[in-house]
Design a protein around this motif. Structure first.
Motif, PDB file in Angstrom:
ATOM      1  N   TYR A 171       0.881  -1.545  -0.141  1.00 52.69           N
ATOM      2  CA  TYR A 171      -0.415  -0.466   0.133  1.00 52.69           C
ATOM      3  C   TYR A 171       0.911   1.046   0.006  1.00 52.69           C
ATOM      4  CZ  TYR A 171      -3.719  -3.512   1.126  1.00 52.69           C
ATOM      5  OH  TYR A 171      -3.805  -4.782   1.779  1.00 52.69           O
ATOM      6  N   ASP A 172       1.963   1.321   0.433  1.00 53.81           N
ATOM      7  CA  ASP A 172       2.579   2.377   0.975  1.00 53.81           C
ATOM      8  C   ASP A 172       3.099   2.505  -0.504  1.00 53.81           C
ATOM      9  OD1 ASP A 172       1.826   3.090   3.594  1.00 53.81           O
ATOM     10  OD2 ASP A 172       3.559   2.120   4.258  1.00 53.81           O
ATOM     11  N   ARG A 173       4.017   0.964  -1.116  1.00 55.60           N
ATOM     12  CA  ARG A 173       4.821   1.862  -2.527  1.00 55.60           C
ATOM     13  C   ARG A 173       3.507   2.280  -3.383  1.00 55.60           C
ATOM     14  NH1 ARG A 173       7.947  -2.561  -5.856  1.00 55.60           N
ATOM     15  NH2 ARG A 173       9.076  -1.427  -7.306  1.00 55.60           N
ATOM     16  N   ALA A 174       2.286   1.957  -3.251  1.00 58.04           N
ATOM     17  CA  ALA A 174       1.160   2.495  -4.433  1.00 58.04           C
ATOM     18  C   ALA A 174       1.514   4.458  -3.979  1.00 58.04           C
ATOM     19  CB  ALA A 174      -0.087   1.711  -3.905  1.00 58.04           C
ATOM     20  N   PHE A 175       1.212   4.637  -2.635  1.00 48.76           N
ATOM     21  CA  PHE A 175       0.980   6.406  -2.771  1.00 48.76           C
ATOM     22  C   PHE A 175       2.704   6.723  -2.864  1.00 48.76           C
ATOM     23  CE2 PHE A 175      -2.532   5.269   0.378  1.00 48.76           C
ATOM     24  CZ  PHE A 175      -3.257   6.055  -0.459  1.00 48.76           C
ATOM     25  N   ARG A 176       3.521   6.080  -3.124  1.00 44.93           N
ATOM     26  CA  ARG A 176       5.585   6.994  -3.196  1.00 44.93           C
ATOM     27  C   ARG A 176       5.147   6.596  -5.057  1.00 44.93           C
ATOM     28  NH1 ARG A 176       6.642   3.205   0.321  1.00 44.93           N
ATOM     29  NH2 ARG A 176       8.247   1.829  -0.896  1.00 44.93           N
ATOM     30  N   LEU A 177       4.433   5.888  -5.454  1.00 47.77           N
ATOM     31  CA  LEU A 177       4.842   5.791  -6.929  1.00 47.77           C
ATOM     32  C   LEU A 177       3.981   7.022  -7.867  1.00 47.77           C
ATOM     33  CD1 LEU A 177       4.935   1.977  -8.409  1.00 47.77           C
ATOM     34  CD2 LEU A 177       6.250   3.521  -8.356  1.00 47.77           C
ATOM     35  N   PHE A 178       2.649   6.781  -7.254  1.00 46.60           N
ATOM     36  CA  PHE A 178       1.851   7.687  -6.940  1.00 46.60           C
ATOM     37  C   PHE A 178       2.237   9.317  -7.136  1.00 46.60           C
ATOM     38  CE2 PHE A 178      -1.436  10.799  -6.177  1.00 46.60           C
ATOM     39  CZ  PHE A 178      -2.631  10.949  -7.141  1.00 46.60           C
ATOM     40  N   TYR A 179       3.026  10.227  -5.862  1.00 42.84           N
ATOM     41  CA  TYR A 179       2.938  11.229  -5.551  1.00 42.84           C
ATOM     42  C   TYR A 179       4.300  11.205  -6.349  1.00 42.84           C
ATOM     43  CZ  TYR A 179       0.027  11.542  -2.148  1.00 42.84           C
ATOM     44  OH  TYR A 179      -1.495  11.674  -1.705  1.00 42.84           O
ATOM     45  N   SER A 180       5.311  10.287  -7.019  1.00 36.44           N
ATOM     46  CA  SER A 180       6.128  10.739  -7.576  1.00 36.44           C
ATOM     47  C   SER A 180       6.082  10.849  -8.760  1.00 36.44           C
ATOM     48  CB  SER A 180       7.250   8.978  -8.008  1.00 36.44           C
ATOM     49  OG  SER A 180       8.284   8.970  -8.308  1.00 36.44           O
ATOM     50  N   TRP A 181       5.234  10.339  -9.593  1.00 39.91           N
ATOM     51  CA  TRP A 181       4.935  10.168 -10.953  1.00 39.91           C
ATOM     52  C   TRP A 181       4.139  11.310 -11.040  1.00 39.91           C
ATOM     53  CZ3 TRP A 181       2.663   4.383 -11.495  1.00 39.91           C
ATOM     54  CH2 TRP A 181       3.881   3.247 -11.267  1.00 39.91           C
ATOM     55  N   LYS A 182       3.122  11.754 -10.161  1.00 38.11           N
ATOM     56  CA  LYS A 182       2.431  13.406 -10.628  1.00 38.11           C
ATOM     57  C   LYS A 182       3.018  14.168 -10.519  1.00 38.11           C
ATOM     58  CE  LYS A 182      -1.639  15.471  -8.084  1.00 38.11           C
ATOM     59  NZ  LYS A 182      -1.963  15.763  -7.015  1.00 38.11           N
ATOM     60  N   LYS A 183       4.457  14.082  -9.364  1.00 39.84           N
ATOM     61  CA  LYS A 183       5.068  15.213  -9.303  1.00 39.84           C
ATOM     62  C   LYS A 183       5.586  15.566 -10.700  1.00 39.84           C
ATOM     63  CE  LYS A 183       8.760  17.557  -6.052  1.00 39.84           C
ATOM     64  NZ  LYS A 183       9.197  16.866  -4.684  1.00 39.84           N
ATOM     65  N   SER A 184       7.029  14.377 -10.407  1.00 41.17           N
ATOM     66  CA  SER A 184       7.418  14.666 -12.171  1.00 41.17           C
ATOM     67  C   SER A 184       7.602  14.077 -13.247  1.00 41.17           C
ATOM     68  CB  SER A 184       8.910  14.004 -11.489  1.00 41.17           C
ATOM     69  OG  SER A 184       9.013  13.532 -10.742  1.00 41.17           O
ATOM     70  N   GLY A 185       6.298  12.725 -12.848  1.00 40.33           N
ATOM     71  CA  GLY A 185       6.679  11.783 -14.546  1.00 40.33           C
ATOM     72  C   GLY A 185       6.895  10.551 -14.058  1.00 40.33           C
ATOM     73  N   ILE A 186       6.875  10.175 -14.913  1.00 43.54           N
ATOM     74  CA  ILE A 186       8.339   8.745 -14.996  1.00 43.54           C
ATOM     75  C   ILE A 186       9.237   9.108 -15.852  1.00 43.54           C
ATOM     76  CG2 ILE A 186       6.581   7.119 -16.983  1.00 43.54           C
ATOM     77  CD1 ILE A 186       7.719   4.480 -15.403  1.00 43.54           C
ATOM     78  N   LYS A 187      10.892   8.925 -15.795  1.00 46.08           N
ATOM     79  CA  LYS A 187      12.244   9.789 -16.424  1.00 46.08           C
ATOM     80  C   LYS A 187      12.394   8.293 -16.634  1.00 46.08           C
ATOM     81  CE  LYS A 187      12.996  13.267 -13.624  1.00 46.08           C
ATOM     82  NZ  LYS A 187      13.493  13.647 -12.208  1.00 46.08           N
ATOM     83  N   ILE A 188      13.069   8.596 -17.742  1.00 46.49           N
ATOM     84  CA  ILE A 188      13.406   6.934 -18.148  1.00 46.49           C
ATOM     85  C   ILE A 188      15.027   7.243 -19.161  1.00 46.49           C
ATOM     86  CG2 ILE A 188      12.872   5.365 -20.090  1.00 46.49           C
ATOM     87  CD1 ILE A 188      11.363   4.901 -17.782  1.00 46.49           C
ATOM     88  N   SER A 189      15.514   6.542 -19.520  1.00 51.81           N
ATOM     89  CA  SER A 189      16.865   6.753 -20.273  1.00 51.81           C
ATOM     90  C   SER A 189      16.470   6.302 -21.297  1.00 51.81           C
ATOM     91  CB  SER A 189      18.399   6.786 -19.101  1.00 51.81           C
ATOM     92  OG  SER A 189      18.260   4.997 -19.435  1.00 51.81           O
ATOM     93  N   LEU A 190      17.542   7.395 -22.291  1.00 53.77           N
ATOM     94  CA  LEU A 190      17.645   6.724 -23.587  1.00 53.77           C
ATOM     95  C   LEU A 190      18.880   6.895 -24.411  1.00 53.77           C
ATOM     96  CD1 LEU A 190      15.362   5.572 -25.740  1.00 53.77           C
ATOM     97  CD2 LEU A 190      15.134   7.939 -26.108  1.00 53.77           C
ATOM     98  N   SER A 191      19.561   6.033 -24.694  1.00 51.95           N
ATOM     99  CA  SER A 191      20.681   5.451 -25.625  1.00 51.95           C
ATOM    100  C   SER A 191      20.486   6.617 -26.620  1.00 51.95           C
ATOM    101  CB  SER A 191      21.564   4.388 -25.301  1.00 51.95           C
ATOM    102  OG  SER A 191      20.490   3.443 -27.033  1.00 51.95           O
ATOM    103  N   PRO A 192      21.971   6.990 -27.162  1.00 48.99           N
ATOM    104  CA  PRO A 192      21.828   7.673 -28.368  1.00 48.99           C
ATOM    105  C   PRO A 192      22.063   6.878 -29.736  1.00 48.99           C
ATOM    106  CG  PRO A 192      23.926   7.531 -27.574  1.00 48.99           C
ATOM    107  CD  PRO A 192      23.558   6.821 -26.709  1.00 48.99           C
ATOM    108  N   GLU A 193      22.111   5.215 -29.235  1.00 51.16           N
ATOM    109  CA  GLU A 193      21.483   4.515 -30.401  1.00 51.16           C
ATOM    110  C   GLU A 193      19.709   4.465 -30.650  1.00 51.16           C
ATOM    111  OE1 GLU A 193      23.372   3.613 -27.783  1.00 51.16           O
ATOM    112  OE2 GLU A 193      24.906   3.457 -29.550  1.00 51.16           O
ATOM    113  N   GLN A 194      19.110   3.803 -29.384  1.00 53.85           N
ATOM    114  CA  GLN A 194      18.314   3.773 -29.010  1.00 53.85           C
ATOM    115  C   GLN A 194      17.486   5.339 -29.951  1.00 53.85           C
ATOM    116  OE1 GLN A 194      17.707   3.608 -24.908  1.00 53.85           O
ATOM    117  NE2 GLN A 194      16.697   1.092 -25.371  1.00 53.85           N
ATOM    118  N   LYS A 195      17.802   6.822 -29.306  1.00 50.76           N
ATOM    119  CA  LYS A 195      17.450   8.157 -30.234  1.00 50.76           C
ATOM    120  C   LYS A 195      17.130   7.879 -31.717  1.00 50.76           C
ATOM    121  CE  LYS A 195      16.790  12.338 -29.084  1.00 50.76           C
ATOM    122  NZ  LYS A 195      15.135  12.062 -30.088  1.00 50.76           N
TER     123      LYS A 195
END
Length: 554
Positions: A171-195
């Protein structure tokens, strides 16, 4: 299709596919169409197989879906079929519904090996397959992989992961994920090849340069469903759930019927009946149209707090709004009592039972029967009957026997005391007959205490005295023995056996030995053939009732 066959025209694949697609919720029908198709020599195409897969998925026949999928892959290897994204998406959904994450992973490899790119539906089902299996971390990894592949996730993708946290009690993890996503979105790293490979595919997010390549920031926009999941994660903390609901409003979203139902359920499980009912009333004031589920949640909260009177009031209110109770509603009310204290309570419960039966739902007959047994036996001077005697007959063997027994109890308890008390126990076992007779006597006793006098004899019909069937005759004799034993030995009543052909059996306290001897003598007279009728005289009933009242006064 029958018309085509009558004209000796063989339907083509399109006709068969149309028939199967219309009946995608009937597995048996589509299998018969598929077999007919093969018998006529019409070759199924990719659409035929895809419809069969969809039908198996709807019917939750996961093993059959796997068999069809393997057959399709074999045809693809032979060059007869080319599986498409619909095939893989359907099988991915089968994997998700069946909690088969390994199978989902294999299907993903099949797709990539076949040069078919995963779409939103396929990615969502893949995330769901891991989430349903409780693999939250792996589900998050798949979400990140989805974004790197250039597929924009929607709110349901995030909601799937939050639901997985809920199901795995994180339950606490659900709240942590929610507030993290809501505040700054979900961050994904992309390599130059993928880009470079997917340049221009990330218009749905913001890109920031980094030392290792590019950082993608995908915005997260919660929905009402998202907040509903968080409310469920509040457990029994009603104040926290209310806070989540208020946050939902501040985000510009309006709580829906599910939101309020979750809040009511939390109130109920936290022993706050008033909070649950107030939430129901608040729903009405804000203009939300109540349904059966909302009322059922409120009724459940009342039952959990042992307020059956208010639960029944809500039950009646629901029906005045033309809402039909469902199976959960009826079961909640029927299992609300652990015992019965009065005739009115029994009649109330039996009325609900009858209504449930008429609505086409299957009642918990065995549970109801046990409660009635306890209520009927409760006024015997001995306290309770021999439990072994009941265990012989109270097993849920024959549904029709249960139904007949309960209908007879309903019939006798709905009669007024001043009506002719004719009790028909034909077709019942000796235990069921005993319970029915005791229910009549307990009803008479309770009404007598309220000032209702007994105006007639009680006549018990046990069987036809001219019967010639040995098994019926033996059963009727056992029934008469059981009834006479409880009336004379346990209650001290005077009874007449048969249509006036046998002398009365007296079981007065000062002549108990004589009574049993007399009973044994009478038993010898009717063991050869059931007499059919047992009568409890009005004088004996009044004498018994006066003794009962005297004991209560003392």
């Amino acid at each position: 299709m029958q018309g085509l066959l009558a004209d000796k025209i063989t339907p083509n694949t399109y006709v068969f596919n149309s028939l199967m697609n219309v009946n995608a919720h009937s597995l048996s029908y589509n299998l018969s169409v598929y077999k007919h198709m093969q018998n006529l020599g019409v070759a199924p195409d990719l659409t035929s197989y895809n419809i069969l897969l969809k039908t198996c998925c709807n019917a939750r026949e996961f093993n059959m879906a796997q068999e069809i999928y393997e057959e399709m892959k074999k045809k693809e290897r032979d060059g007869l079929l080319k599986l498409d994204v619909f095939t893989y998406s359907t099988m991915m959904k089968v994997s998700a519904d069946g909690k088969m994450w390994k199978m989902a992973s294999n299907i993903k490899e099949d797709m990539q090996g076949g040069g078919v790119r995963l779409n939103l539906v396929t990615w969502s089902s893949l995330i769901n397959a891991y989430a349903n299996s409780g693999l939250v971390d792996r589900a998050i990894e798949i979400l990140e992989e989805m974004i790197r592949d250039g597929c924009q996730p929607t709110a349901p993708c995030f909601n799937i992961i939050l639901t997985a946290c809920l199901k795995s009690c994180q339950y606490d993890r659900a709240f942590r994920l929610f507030y993290s996503w809501k505040k700054s979105g979900i961050k994904i790293s992309l390599s130059p090849e993928q880009k470079r490979c997917l340049d221009g595919a990330f218009t749905f997010c913001k890109e920031y340069p980094s030392s290792d390549g590019t950082i993608l920031v995908v915005p997260f926009r919660p929905t009402v469903t998202t907040y509903n999941i968080l409310m469920k994660a509040c457990g029994t903390n009603a104040e926290r759930a209310k806070s989540v609901m208020n946050e939902m409003r501040r985000s510009g979203l309006c709580p829906d019927l599910i939101s309020w139902s979750i809040l009511m359920d939390i109130y109920g499980t936290s022993q706050n009946r008033d909070g649950a009912v107030q939430a129901l009333r608040r729903m009405q004031r804000v203009g939300i149209k109540l349904n059966v589920s909302a009322y059922t949640v409120a009724i459940k909260a009342c039952v959990a707090n042992k307020d059956l009177k208010l639960a029944l009031h809500l039950f009646d209110e629901m029906k005045t709004h033309q809402l039909k109770p469902n199976l959960v509603t009826y079961k909640t009310l029927l299992t609300a009592r652990s015992n019965y204290g009065s005739l009115q309570e029994v009649q109330q419960c039996l009325a609900i039972y009858q209504e449930m039966r008429k609505a086409g739902y299957q009642a918990n007959d065995y549970y109801l029967k046990e409660l009635i047994v306890e209520w009927c036996e409760g006024f015997l001077s001995s306290g309770s009957a021999n439990q072994d005697f009941y265990n012989l007959d109270l097993q849920p063997k024959r549904k029709e026997s249960f139904n007949l027994f309960l209908e007879k109890v309903v019939t006798v308890l709905q009669k007024d005391v001043d009506q002719n008390q004719i009790v028909d126990v034909r077709g019942l076992s000796k235990v069921e007959a005993r319970i029915v007779v005791l229910s009549v006597l307990r009803k008479i006793k309770e009404q007598y205490l309220l000032g209702r006098a007994v105006l007639d004899d009680v006549v018990i019909i046990t069987g036809h005295e001219k019967t010639s069937r040995t098994e019926v005759e033996t059963s009727a004799v056992d029934v008469e023995h059981a009834i006479i034993t409880v009336l004379t030995d346990d209650l001290g009543l005077e009874v007449l056996i048969g249509p006036g052909s046998c002398p009365p059996v007296s079981a007065k306290p000062n002549a108990l030995t004589k009574s049993r001897s007399n009973l044994e003598q009478v038993s010898k007279n009717f063991t050869r053939r059931p007499q059919g009728v047992i009568k409890i005289t009005i004088n004996s009933l009044n004498h018994w009732l006066k003794k009962k009242v005297a004991r209560i006064v003392q």
